[in-house]
Design an enzyme around this catalytic site. Sequence first.
Site, PDB file in Angstrom:
ATOM      1  N   GLU A 332       0.839  -1.190   0.000  1.00 52.79           N
ATOM      2  CA  GLU A 332       0.000   0.000   0.000  1.00 52.79           C
ATOM      3  C   GLU A 332       0.876   1.243   0.000  1.00 52.79           C
ATOM      4  OE1 GLU A 332      -2.463   0.940   3.409  1.00 52.79           O
ATOM      5  OE2 GLU A 332      -4.047   1.658   2.114  1.00 52.79           O
ATOM      6  N   ALA A 467       2.126  -0.279  10.922  1.00 55.58           N
ATOM      7  CA  ALA A 467       1.634  -1.617  10.599  1.00 55.58           C
ATOM      8  C   ALA A 467       0.870  -1.565   9.285  1.00 55.58           C
ATOM      9  CB  ALA A 467       0.714  -2.124  11.707  1.00 55.58           C
ATOM     10  N   MET A 468       0.519  -2.746   8.780  1.00 56.51           N
ATOM     11  CA  MET A 468      -0.190  -2.807   7.493  1.00 56.51           C
ATOM     12  C   MET A 468      -1.222  -3.921   7.541  1.00 56.51           C
ATOM     13  SD  MET A 468      -0.719  -1.772   4.466  1.00 56.51           S
ATOM     14  CE  MET A 468      -1.919  -2.541   3.383  1.00 56.51           C
ATOM     15  N   HIS A 502      -6.534  -1.367  15.071  1.00 54.49           N
ATOM     16  CA  HIS A 502      -6.603  -0.627  13.810  1.00 54.49           C
ATOM     17  C   HIS A 502      -6.516  -1.595  12.616  1.00 54.49           C
ATOM     18  CE1 HIS A 502      -5.657   3.033  11.347  1.00 54.49           C
ATOM     19  NE2 HIS A 502      -5.102   2.116  10.562  1.00 54.49           N
ATOM     20  N   GLU A 503      -5.516  -2.446  12.635  1.00 55.52           N
ATOM     21  CA  GLU A 503      -5.317  -3.340  11.483  1.00 55.52           C
ATOM     22  C   GLU A 503      -6.448  -4.359  11.369  1.00 55.52           C
ATOM     23  OE1 GLU A 503      -3.270  -2.120   9.566  1.00 55.52           O
ATOM     24  OE2 GLU A 503      -2.288  -0.844  11.046  1.00 55.52           O
ATOM     25  N   GLU A 525      -8.969   4.791   6.418  1.00 55.76           N
ATOM     26  CA  GLU A 525      -8.126   5.159   7.559  1.00 55.76           C
ATOM     27  C   GLU A 525      -8.871   5.876   8.678  1.00 55.76           C
ATOM     28  OE1 GLU A 525      -5.656   3.698   7.970  1.00 55.76           O
ATOM     29  OE2 GLU A 525      -4.912   3.120   5.993  1.00 55.76           O
TER      30      GLU A 525
HETATM   31 ZN   LIG Z   1      -4.743   2.033   8.550  1.00 57.07          ZN
END
Ligand SMILES: [Zn+2]
Length: 1091
Positions: A332, A467-468, A502-503, A525
């Site tokens: 990303e 992080a992703m 979040h992830e 996001e």
């Molecule tokens: Zn994010």
Amino acid sequence: MARAAPALTRPQTLRANIGLAPLLAPPEPHGRLWVLQALRAQHPAGSGFSLWLSFGGRGLCYCRVAQTAFLLGPVQESGGCGGAPEQSLRGGGAGRAPEAFLLSLSLSKAQLMQAAAARFLHLAGPGSRLSYVEINISKARMAALFSTLPFADKSSLMMMMMTISILNVAVSVNNDHSSKNRETADVVSGNGSKPFPWDKMRLPKHVIPVHYDLLLHPNLTTLTFTGFARIEITVNQQTSSVILHSKHLQITRAAIQRRMGNSHTEEEVMVLEYPPFEQIALLAAFPLHVGQNYTVSIEYSANLSESFHGFYKSTYRTQEGEVRVLASTQFEPTAARMAFPCFDEPSFKARFSIKIRREPKHLALSNMPIVKSVSVANWLVEDHFDVSVKMSTYLVAFIVSDFKSVSKMTTSGVKISVYTVPDKINQADYALDAAVKLLDFYENYFSIPYPLPKQDLAAIPDFQSGAMENWGLTTYRESSLLYDPEKSSASAKLWITMIIAHELAHQWFGNLVTMEWWNDLWLNEGFAKFMEYVSVSITHPDLKVEDYFLGKCFDAMEVDALNSSHPVSTPVEDPAQIQEMFDDVSYEKGACILNMLRDYLNADVFKAGLVQYLRKYSYQNTKNEDLWNSLAHTCPAGDTQESQLQGDGFCTRNQQTSSSAHWTRREILDVTTMMNTWTLQKGFPLVTVTVKGKTVHLHQEHYMKGSDSSPSTGYLWHVPLTYITSKSDTVQRFLLTTKTDVLILPEEVEWIKFNLGMNGYYIVHYEDDGWDALISLLKENHTAISSNDRASLINNVFQLVSIGKLSISKALDLSLYLKHESQIMPVFQGMNELIPMYKLMEKRDMDDVENQLKGYIVNLFKDLIDKQSWNDEGSVSERMLRSSLLLFACARKYQPCVDKAEEYFMKWKESNGTLRLPNDVKTAVYAVGAQTIEGWDFLFSKYRLPWFNTERNQIEVALSISRNKDKLQWMMDQSLLGDVVKTQDLPYIIVFVAKNPSGYHLAWKFLKENWNKLVQKFELGSASIAHMVIGVTNQYSTREQLAEVKEFFNSLDEKSSQLRCVQQAVEIIEENIRWMDINFEKIKIWLKNNM
Ligand SMILES: [Zn+2]
């Protein structure tokens, strides 16, 4: 869509060389030429053949050898190309048979021109022209060609050759009978004049990928990888080219397979590349028909990336000191194209079947679980991963490493595993438990099962962001995942929990439902950020995360108050612009406006709307309005309030049932109109409140910093106002949709406080004696309002100083109450407002006032500092408060703090680092210890040891606080080298050094000198680059500093100088200059009167 072919321009020099003549000398060049040399490409059948093409126009020379094109260098003065292949630029598929090309040109001059134009010229872009083509064909081949032709065709071939010659196309015959190779006709394109059949940055929609079959084989010794991609496509509109993304990939073969009756035929195709758009074009010799199935196959190779994106190399050191290599991905937003050729836009969702080859000692991970592993050779295993769900390319992930893992099942049977380097597997348990809880929570909250059988969380030793969210394989910076209960700080626990939340939220918001394009990145996001708080407040109530939410809104407003800000939803096109979307506006503002909406609609309605949205758009892509429509079509289920769904799809309800006439109005909850005011315009409103008796006058305007930017009158928001008064702590609500409005209170009040808990994304100014009333309230009975309301008052009062609505002395008057404050958010906010004031002075010669101000702040928090115990007891917020206060006190040389920290450091040093220090005071202790050279060296010697890995960031802070310039420089240099200090930490280290009065010159110099390296490593437009640019310059406040910053960025290329962070940096310095001009003398006087 292919562009129309430009007309063929007749060259000035005519050459009447006919057909079967010996090799001709090249014609006179016309200015600069594009020269393509097609040499002996490997092909299973055929004879010796080579093709030279030169195009008019400026550019570079390419040479094609064995299916790989090489950049030879710029076109020389003579118009020719010279030099050895120096850089492999692209690969290309073996082209179509050259004789077929010849024949396709052979019928008439008109057809020749048309065909030549179609085949070559349109690829070179407008303004370029075919000036020279030389076809070199073996005698045997030419004879064979002739013998197969009927007489009529023979004569037309002769005609064609004459025509070719007249057009400066030379045909020659070589005597190379021995060659078994048939050369390929091919065109390399790539200069600035758009030599490519597609002229847009976004891909055409003619061809849609359905399924990718990927085989990847990384070699962790040579740091290269090979790949084979088979992409099944559907054609929406007849075309003969397939345009897709590819970056830094050497394509060695490309083919398109089509179904012919019951069988498949595969034909090799030409590959063109257009590096500025990171695109390639596969040119089919046949038209691709609507509704037919095709499969594109591409073989390629590439180097593992040395940066943090694409398929990249990461290394770590074992306890024994051995350096080991692994390969991981970060795609990303636009780096999947660096690992495999693909349709790299979020709306091209497809399924992925991935195979990875690895050594037996390694393991491979990808989005899906392994279905089987095959031994390809003794030293090579091929893992086959299950076919994925339909998803965007940026969510694909794979890792080849020697990681270890721990696993647990969620209640619904999803296998959760945490992977780390083997030495750190004992730090994986906290993340594992948190992930299990959070995934259970989300499945329940969204009422949509997590669609994959597993979720892996992998800690990658080198990682740029936090992080992703790759689907099924989320990746993290080690400090975002690994928690050591013995050694990690309280803030680490909070951070790790939030990041995992979040992830995992992204597995629904982002992965299941994806924004159509990056302009609406906030749909990913903003939501994930917002969901962090929703989920963690329930799964980990002890962390009290809801208390910290407003800090996100303050952060967002910081950049959103500048003229350089942008609407939440903003058009973007190129990769750098896309990178820039990953900013506080998409994340923090996105989250804040969602929180505001939830507060307005109420939590249940909001949740019902989200669930509806996620269900409706699963495996699809969305725009802003899809979300608003889902939310608007859900009726509020207020307990005493009537709700009903109207015919127009909007819910109505009685907003309030108070006696005031204003509140009985039934208002349409037009979510779309309201939210458009928050997402389609930048900035946020300042609401000014003037109380006259029982009447409250309201006025909204655009809050914007900067002297020369007069507030825009066109801006209007639908502001869901909330307030309480001295007479009633029941939250009252009012939707302000006009520039001005009036509220009538039931009775007169002493004070009124708007924006309860800072749930709304706006700031408030209280006219007349409004602020005085609130300041007295804080001084006399601050707990009458919540700690978040106190924090929001502190924030707002200083914001109002910035735009000249209040004087600095009023804000400082308010700050006096902090002497009695003990809650984390108001204390943090007080520090956030006050500390930058002396930070500006530190970078100028203003010692007197600077020291007085420092003294004032220390004195303000002295009682609270003295109360802190030096241990790890208490709630997470108490521990975080302790940690920050003690670091502040020690850095400010508050003697009791320094004495204690020195004592701890001495003991710790005497124990050779084995003494266990309380985790939350470590940073303060290290920071004091690092003030001496010996202390610094000792601390650094520990930093290098794997044992201190969890504390690396705390030690980095301490090391960067040193006053020793050599040490500071050395830290930055080392982190750029990336051996002892990881390059991933460089952005933070530079900014720490920049905050240091001894280091800010060094940091700025470092940033300038290494700009190109930094951009290469962290990518133009990335949050890391923005963090450095702003972090290094945002405490400048002189005109000289401003000029210096402007001069440097103006000297860069256009893309760099136009970065939003550069504009922000300039605006911030301008604002600092203005702020100091207005407030410095006043601060001096105020301090004199109040110290
Ligand atoms: Zn994010």
